[in-house]
Every structure is written in structure tokens, then in C-alpha cells.
Motif scaffolding. Structure first.
Motif, PDB file in Angstrom:
ATOM      1  N   PHE A  25       1.628  -5.681 -98.452  1.00 23.98           N
ATOM      2  CA  PHE A  25       2.573  -5.070 -97.764  1.00 23.98           C
ATOM      3  C   PHE A  25       2.561  -6.888 -97.061  1.00 23.98           C
ATOM      4  N   PRO A  26       3.939  -6.380 -96.038  1.00 21.08           N
ATOM      5  CA  PRO A  26       4.248  -8.019 -95.587  1.00 21.08           C
ATOM      6  C   PRO A  26       3.528  -7.096 -94.000  1.00 21.08           C
ATOM      7  N   PHE A  27       3.169  -8.659 -94.026  1.00 19.49           N
ATOM      8  CA  PHE A  27       2.273  -8.401 -92.220  1.00 19.49           C
ATOM      9  C   PHE A  27       1.968 -10.010 -91.252  1.00 19.49           C
ATOM     10  N   ALA A  28       1.609  -9.782 -90.841  1.00 20.33           N
ATOM     11  CA  ALA A  28       1.244 -10.949 -90.339  1.00 20.33           C
ATOM     12  C   ALA A  28       0.316 -10.842 -89.003  1.00 20.33           C
ATOM     13  N   LEU A  29      -0.242 -11.480 -88.581  1.00 24.21           N
ATOM     14  CA  LEU A  29      -1.267 -12.248 -87.911  1.00 24.21           C
ATOM     15  C   LEU A  29      -0.907 -12.126 -86.260  1.00 24.21           C
ATOM     16  N   ALA A  30      -0.582 -11.574 -85.661  1.00 26.15           N
ATOM     17  CA  ALA A  30       0.208 -11.881 -84.073  1.00 26.15           C
ATOM     18  C   ALA A  30      -1.474 -11.558 -83.308  1.00 26.15           C
ATOM     19  N   GLY A  31      -0.596 -11.022 -82.112  1.00 26.09           N
ATOM     20  CA  GLY A  31      -0.929 -11.036 -80.474  1.00 26.09           C
ATOM     21  C   GLY A  31      -2.449 -12.848 -80.320  1.00 26.09           C
ATOM     22  N   GLY A  32      -3.372 -12.325 -79.824  1.00 27.18           N
ATOM     23  CA  GLY A  32      -3.880 -13.537 -79.616  1.00 27.18           C
ATOM     24  C   GLY A  32      -5.214 -14.054 -80.544  1.00 27.18           C
ATOM     25  N   TYR A  33      -5.319 -12.531 -81.506  1.00 33.08           N
ATOM     26  CA  TYR A  33      -5.729 -13.374 -82.798  1.00 33.08           C
ATOM     27  C   TYR A  33      -4.870 -14.625 -83.529  1.00 33.08           C
ATOM     28  N   ALA A  34      -3.906 -15.191 -83.100  1.00 31.43           N
ATOM     29  CA  ALA A  34      -2.746 -15.281 -83.880  1.00 31.43           C
ATOM     30  C   ALA A  34      -2.453 -17.145 -82.680  1.00 31.43           C
ATOM     31  N   TRP A  36      -5.118 -17.512 -81.310  1.00 29.54           N
ATOM     32  CA  TRP A  36      -5.837 -18.202 -81.703  1.00 29.54           C
ATOM     33  C   TRP A  36      -7.040 -19.076 -83.201  1.00 29.54           C
ATOM     34  N   ALA A  37      -6.283 -18.586 -83.619  1.00 30.42           N
ATOM     35  CA  ALA A  37      -5.733 -19.255 -85.512  1.00 30.42           C
ATOM     36  C   ALA A  37      -5.494 -20.381 -85.165  1.00 30.42           C
ATOM     37  N   THR A  98      13.351  -8.837 -84.752  1.00 31.04           N
ATOM     38  CA  THR A  98      13.118  -7.764 -85.391  1.00 31.04           C
ATOM     39  C   THR A  98      11.461  -8.080 -86.036  1.00 31.04           C
ATOM     40  N   PRO A  99      10.647  -7.032 -86.327  1.00 30.76           N
ATOM     41  CA  PRO A  99       9.301  -7.144 -86.684  1.00 30.76           C
ATOM     42  C   PRO A  99      10.271  -8.209 -88.027  1.00 30.76           C
ATOM     43  N   LYS A 100      10.625  -8.204 -88.471  1.00 29.51           N
ATOM     44  CA  LYS A 100      11.306  -9.105 -89.978  1.00 29.51           C
ATOM     45  C   LYS A 100      11.616 -10.290 -89.821  1.00 29.51           C
ATOM     46  N   GLU A 101      12.065 -10.614 -88.939  1.00 27.37           N
ATOM     47  CA  GLU A 101      12.545 -11.260 -88.288  1.00 27.37           C
ATOM     48  C   GLU A 101      11.263 -12.863 -87.821  1.00 27.37           C
ATOM     49  N   VAL A 102      10.075 -11.628 -87.237  1.00 28.13           N
ATOM     50  CA  VAL A 102       8.662 -12.573 -86.717  1.00 28.13           C
ATOM     51  C   VAL A 102       8.178 -12.583 -88.181  1.00 28.13           C
ATOM     52  N   LEU A 103       7.689 -11.686 -89.197  1.00 28.90           N
ATOM     53  CA  LEU A 103       7.440 -11.729 -90.337  1.00 28.90           C
ATOM     54  C   LEU A 103       8.136 -13.510 -91.273  1.00 28.90           C
ATOM     55  N   ALA A 104       9.587 -13.622 -91.402  1.00 26.34           N
ATOM     56  CA  ALA A 104      10.215 -14.294 -91.827  1.00 26.34           C
ATOM     57  C   ALA A 104       9.737 -15.654 -91.273  1.00 26.34           C
ATOM     58  N   GLN A 105       9.160 -16.198 -89.738  1.00 25.55           N
ATOM     59  CA  GLN A 105       8.445 -17.225 -89.512  1.00 25.55           C
ATOM     60  C   GLN A 105       7.246 -17.215 -89.759  1.00 25.55           C
ATOM     61  N   ALA A 106       6.838 -16.332 -90.083  1.00 21.46           N
ATOM     62  CA  ALA A 106       5.071 -16.596 -90.121  1.00 21.46           C
ATOM     63  C   ALA A 106       4.433 -17.257 -91.117  1.00 21.46           C
ATOM     64  N   GLU A 107       3.562 -18.146 -90.818  1.00 18.82           N
ATOM     65  CA  GLU A 107       3.213 -19.334 -91.990  1.00 18.82           C
ATOM     66  C   GLU A 107       1.872 -18.897 -92.524  1.00 18.82           C
ATOM     67  N   GLU A 108       1.871 -19.016 -93.527  1.00 17.14           N
ATOM     68  CA  GLU A 108       0.086 -18.356 -93.805  1.00 17.14           C
ATOM     69  C   GLU A 108      -0.613 -19.985 -93.582  1.00 17.14           C
ATOM     70  N   LEU A 109      -2.081 -19.557 -93.138  1.00 21.64           N
ATOM     71  CA  LEU A 109      -3.005 -19.496 -92.608  1.00 21.64           C
ATOM     72  C   LEU A 109      -4.262 -18.880 -93.235  1.00 21.64           C
ATOM     73  N   GLU A 110      -5.235 -20.136 -92.895  1.00 22.65           N
ATOM     74  CA  GLU A 110      -6.689 -19.403 -93.543  1.00 22.65           C
ATOM     75  C   GLU A 110      -6.995 -19.303 -92.454  1.00 22.65           C
ATOM     76  N   VAL A 111      -7.605 -17.728 -91.491  1.00 17.88           N
ATOM     77  CA  VAL A 111      -8.044 -17.371 -90.945  1.00 17.88           C
ATOM     78  C   VAL A 111      -9.513 -17.277 -91.115  1.00 17.88           C
ATOM     79  N   LEU A 112     -11.146 -17.194 -91.210  1.00 19.82           N
ATOM     80  CA  LEU A 112     -11.535 -16.843 -91.087  1.00 19.82           C
ATOM     81  C   LEU A 112     -12.432 -17.139 -92.438  1.00 19.82           C
ATOM     82  N   SER A 113     -11.503 -17.440 -93.201  1.00 17.51           N
ATOM     83  CA  SER A 113     -11.859 -18.013 -94.572  1.00 17.51           C
ATOM     84  C   SER A 113     -10.844 -17.097 -95.214  1.00 17.51           C
ATOM     85  N   VAL A 114     -10.261 -16.199 -94.525  1.00 16.31           N
ATOM     86  CA  VAL A 114      -9.143 -15.821 -95.549  1.00 16.31           C
ATOM     87  C   VAL A 114      -7.856 -15.860 -95.230  1.00 16.31           C
TER      88      VAL A 114
END
Length: 189
Positions: A25-34, A36-37, A98-114
Motif C-alpha cells: 500500500f502507498p502510505f507514510a508515517l504522519a503526525g507526531g511520530y513523523a 519525531w522521525a 490531498t493525501p496523494k500530494e502529501v505522499l508524493a513528498q514523503a521521504e523514506e527514512l529508517e524509523v525504529l529499524s524499519v
């Protein structure tokens, strides 16, 4: 929050992220944990993920299939997932884009070893500012995030996207007065 409760939140974050990744699924960590990351303070209440609206039902089914309890609250922009004794919000609407616009700007990071996509610092700030209203205007959780992320944020973009909100305008003014950000375009601290 106790260490055990904080660890349960972290485990729930990882479990939902891995499930969404495994199901492709296309997704991204958001909110406070984003936040924090990206260097902000660690939140103490829940975990948020963002997915495209058209995939919400399928994502809920997939998470339930993986033995997570899924609840559909009255709000029509998210569902809740319970795992490891904690709640994870899966949002399918974003503020200011839109969620698609936000997801397009997301960056892959390592969060808690994932490795997982994480929404941009600018999108975190926009979301937090647009959540403020006459019923929720507690800045004690907002200001530390803004200060921690200040060098990673497109403040001109934040001003443009949050312009209709007087609450966002007030926070931006306060950040300028506290010398966290500059009022001049392109001259951020």
C-alpha cells in the motif's frame, strides 16, 4: 507515559508499517511520530499513518486479516487499528493538500529499524497548524515540534497553505516573535 507504554506505541508503529509495506500500500508515517522521525519530540498518545482515500477500505481489511482490530469511528477521514494494546490512526484525508500530494513528498527514512515513507517536515507543520481551532488550541505540543523542525520546513509554503486559518497565523506570528522563524521570505533561522 511509562516506558512500557512508549515501547508498546513503538511496536504498534512498526507492526502497522510492516503490514502496509508487505501489502504494497502507498502510505507514510504522519503526525507526531513523523515529527519525531525528523528530530522532534516523541509523542505520547498515538501513531498516525496516511494512505490514499480510495485504498482505505482495502487497507482496513488487510490489517484486520493480520489479526489487528480495526474500528471505524464516526469521523469519515480515518480508521483506528488496535495492536499490541495501543491505537494507531490510519488517516485517509490530509489538511492543506490531498493525501496523494502529501505522499508524493514523503521521504523514506529508517524509523525504529524499519524503512518507511515519512511525510515531510513542511507537511507535518501544516497538519499541526490546521488542526488548531477554537476547540483545540493547546500550543504546548505544537511549539516544540515547530522549533525542532524549523530548519527543515518551507515556511513560505506553510504560510501559503495555512493562510485561511487565523490560528495558524497566530502561531506563525508567535514563532516570529520568539525568533524561531523569520517573517521575511527566504530568511528562515
Amino acid at each position: 507515559m511509562s516506558d512500557e507504554e512508549q515501547e508498546a506505541l513503538r511496536t504498534g508503529l512498526k507492526r502497522v508499517a510492516v503490514a502496509l509495506k508487505d501489502a504494497d500500500f502507498p502510505f507514510a508515517l504522519a503526525g507526531g511520530y513523523a515529527a519525531w522521525a525528523r528530530g522532534g519530540p516523541e509523542p505520547a498518545h498515538d501513531v498516525d499513518f496516511l494512505i490514499p482515500e480510495e485504498l482505505a477500505d482495502r487497507a482496513a481489511e488487510e490489517l484486520a486479516r493480520r489479526d489487528m482490530r480495526v474500528e471505524q469511528p464516526p469521523e469519515d477521514w480515518l480508521f483506528k487499528v488496535w495492536t499490541d494494546g495501543v491505537m494507531v490512526d490510519v488517516l485517509h484525508r490530509a489538511a492543506g493538500a490531498t493525501p496523494k500530494e502529501v505522499l508524493a513528498q514523503a521521504e523514506e527514512l529508517e524509523v525504529l529499524s524499519v524503512r518507511m515513507p515519512v511525510i515531510s517536515s513542511t507537511d507535518v507543520v501544516v497538519e499541526k497548524l490546521l488542526a488548531l481551532d477554537e476547540h483545540y488550541c493547546d500550543l504546548t505540543g505544537v511549539l516544540p515540534v515547530m522549533r525542532a523542525l524549523r530548519e527543515q520546513v518551507d515556511w513560505d509554503g506553510v504560510r501559503q497553505r495555512t493562510e485561511p486559518s487565523p490560528f495558524a497565523g497566530a502561531v506563525l506570528y508567535l514563532l516570529e516573535r520568539l525568533d524561531v522563524i523569520s517573517g521575511a521570505a527566504g530568511d528562515e533561522r
